[in-house]
Design an enzyme around this catalytic site. Structure first.
Site, PDB file in Angstrom:
ATOM      1  CB  THR A  80      -0.948  -0.005   1.217  1.00 20.64           C
ATOM      2  OG1 THR A  80      -1.400  -1.334   1.462  1.00 20.64           O
ATOM      3  CG2 THR A  80      -2.146   0.898   0.978  1.00 20.64           C
TER       4      THR A  80
ATOM      5  CG  ASP B  76       1.276  -6.335   8.616  1.00 20.27           C
ATOM      6  OD1 ASP B  76       1.197  -6.574   7.406  1.00 20.27           O
ATOM      7  OD2 ASP B  76       2.325  -5.941   9.173  1.00 20.27           O
TER       8      ASP B  76
ATOM      9  CE  LYS C  26       4.105   0.205  10.238  1.00 14.66           C
ATOM     10  NZ  LYS C  26       3.958  -0.301   8.858  1.00 14.66           N
ATOM     11  N   GLY C  27       4.997  -4.960  10.344  1.00 14.92           N
ATOM     12  CA  GLY C  27       6.195  -5.769  10.179  1.00 14.92           C
ATOM     13  C   GLY C  27       5.992  -6.985   9.311  1.00 14.92           C
ATOM     14  N   GLY C  28       4.803  -7.081   8.702  1.00 14.74           N
ATOM     15  CA  GLY C  28       4.566  -8.191   7.776  1.00 14.74           C
ATOM     16  C   GLY C  28       5.573  -8.195   6.638  1.00 14.74           C
TER      17      GLY C  28
ATOM     18  CD  GLU D 179       7.183  -0.602   8.293  1.00 13.06           C
ATOM     19  OE1 GLU D 179       6.691  -0.692   7.170  1.00 13.06           O
ATOM     20  OE2 GLU D 179       6.911  -1.417   9.210  1.00 13.06           O
TER      21      GLU D 179
HETATM   22  C1  5RP Z   1       6.049  -3.743   6.486  1.00 15.61           C
HETATM   23  C2  5RP Z   1       4.756  -3.281   7.046  1.00 15.61           C
HETATM   24  C3  5RP Z   1       3.687  -2.972   6.067  1.00 15.61           C
HETATM   25  O1  5RP Z   1       3.288  -1.661   6.248  1.00 15.61           O
HETATM   26  C4  5RP Z   1       2.553  -3.919   6.318  1.00 15.61           C
HETATM   27  O2  5RP Z   1       3.036  -5.230   6.173  1.00 15.61           O
HETATM   28  C5  5RP Z   1       1.393  -3.672   5.356  1.00 15.61           C
HETATM   29  O3  5RP Z   1       1.740  -4.102   4.080  1.00 15.61           O
HETATM   30  P1  5RP Z   1       0.725  -4.093   2.859  1.00 15.61           P
HETATM   31  O4  5RP Z   1       0.402  -2.661   2.574  1.00 15.61           O
HETATM   32  O5  5RP Z   1       1.494  -4.759   1.756  1.00 15.61           O
HETATM   33  O6  5RP Z   1      -0.498  -4.874   3.237  1.00 15.61           O
HETATM   34  O7  5RP Z   1       4.557  -3.161   8.221  1.00 15.61           O
HETATM   35  O8  5RP Z   1       6.938  -4.078   7.504  1.00 15.61           O
END
Ligand code: 5RP
Length: 225
Positions: free
Chosen positions: A30, A86, A96-98, A105
Site C-alpha cells: 500500500t 497489517d 506492523k512488520g509483515g 518503520e
Molecule cells: C512492512 C509493514 C507494512 O506496512 C505492512 O506489512 C502492510 O503491508 P501491505 O500494505 O502490503 O499490506 O509493516 O513491515
C-alpha cells in the site's frame, strides 16, 4: 492483482501532503502505491519535498521515481509519514512488520509529527492478535530469545525465506513471529519485549497512528482522539 482498497487508501493520503515538507515513505504494497502516486504528483505540480524512507526498498523506489530521498539523520523531524499496517484496532493501535520493515518503520514513525496509516478494510480488527506479531532479533543468541518467547507461550516461529534460510531484515537481523491472540495487555507485553536483551524491536505500534485511512469509496478517515 491490484487491490482497490489499497489504491483508494493510498490515493486519499495524497491530500495530506503539502509542498516544502518532509515526508516519510512507508513500506509494503500500500505504501508502494502511495510512493508511486506521490512521485506523479510531485512531478505534475513541481513540488519541493524532502523524503525519508522506512526500508531499502522504499528508498530505492523513491529515488528511481525521482523523489528527493535523504537519510533520516539529514532532517530534524518528519512532517508526515504514510505507511501501511497489517492489523489495526478501533483505537488505531496496530501490528506492523509483515514486510519485515518494522524497525526502520518505528524509528521514522517516532520522528514524525503525524503518522497516517493506509489500509484496505481487511486490516481492521476489533482486537489485535489475528496477525502474528513480528519481533526483530539479533542473529547472535537468537535461539535463546526464541526459547524465552516459547516460555511465554507465544508459539514463536522464525520467519523463513525457504526451508533452509532465515529471512534477514534491512539491518541483517532475524524476524521471529509470535501469537499474541491470547495476550490481554499488549502495552505490558510490548514493554517487556523491548527490555529483553537480543530483541531489537517489535511490531506492536501502540499510540503511534494519528490518522487511519481505510480504502473504501469514498475513503473512510478515522483520527485518534
Ligand atoms: C512492512 C509493514 C507494512 O506496512 C505492512 O506489512 C502492510 O503491508 P501491505 O500494505 O502490503 O499490506 O509493516 O513491515
Amino acid at each position: 492483482m491490484e487491490n482497490p482498497g489499497k489504491i483508494a487508501a493510498a490515493t486519499a493520503a495524497l491530500s495530506y501532503i503539502e509542498d516544502n515538507t518532509v515526508v516519510g515513505l512507508g513500506s509494503g504494497s500500500t505504501a508502494k502505491i502511495f510512493i508511486e502516486k506521490l512521485a506523479e504528483r510531485v512531478a505534475a505540480e513541481n513540488m519541493t519535498l524532502t523524503c525519508v524512507a522506512t526500508s531499502h526498498f522504499s528508498e530505492d523506489l523513491g529515488l528511481k521515481l525521482g523523489l528527493n530521498v535523504v537519510p533520516l539523520d539529514e532532517v530534524t523531524s518528519v512532517d508526515v509519514t504514510v505507511d501501511g499496517a497489517d492489523e489495526v484496532d478501533p483505537q488505531l493501535n496496530g501490528i506492523k512488520g509483515g514486510g519485515a520493515a518494522l524497525f526502520f518503520e518505528k524509528i521514522v514513525a517516532k520522528a514524525s509529527k503525524q503518522n497516517i496509516w493506509v489500509v484496505d478494510p481487511s486490516k481492521e480488527s476489533p482486537r489485535l492478535g489475528s496477525f502474528k506479531l513480528p519481533i526483530e532479533v539479533l542473529p547472535f543468541g537468537s535461539g535463546h530469545v526464541f526459547n524465552y518467547l516459547a516460555d511465554m507461550d507465544l508459539d514463536p516461529t522464525f520467519r523463513m525465506l525457504d526451508e533452509q534460510t532465515r529471512l534477514t531484515t534491512d539491518s541483517a537481523n532475524y524476524i521471529i513471529d509470535v501469537d499474541v491472540s491470547k495476550v490481554d495487555d499488549l502495552h505490558a507485553l510490548g514493554d517487556e519485549l523491548i527490555r529483553h536483551t537480543g530483541i531489537v524491536e517489535h511490531g506492536l505500534f501502540l499510540d503511534i497512528c494519528d490518522t487511519l485511512i481505510v480504502g473504501e469509496e469514498p475513503a473512510r478517515v478515522i483520527n485518534r482522539h
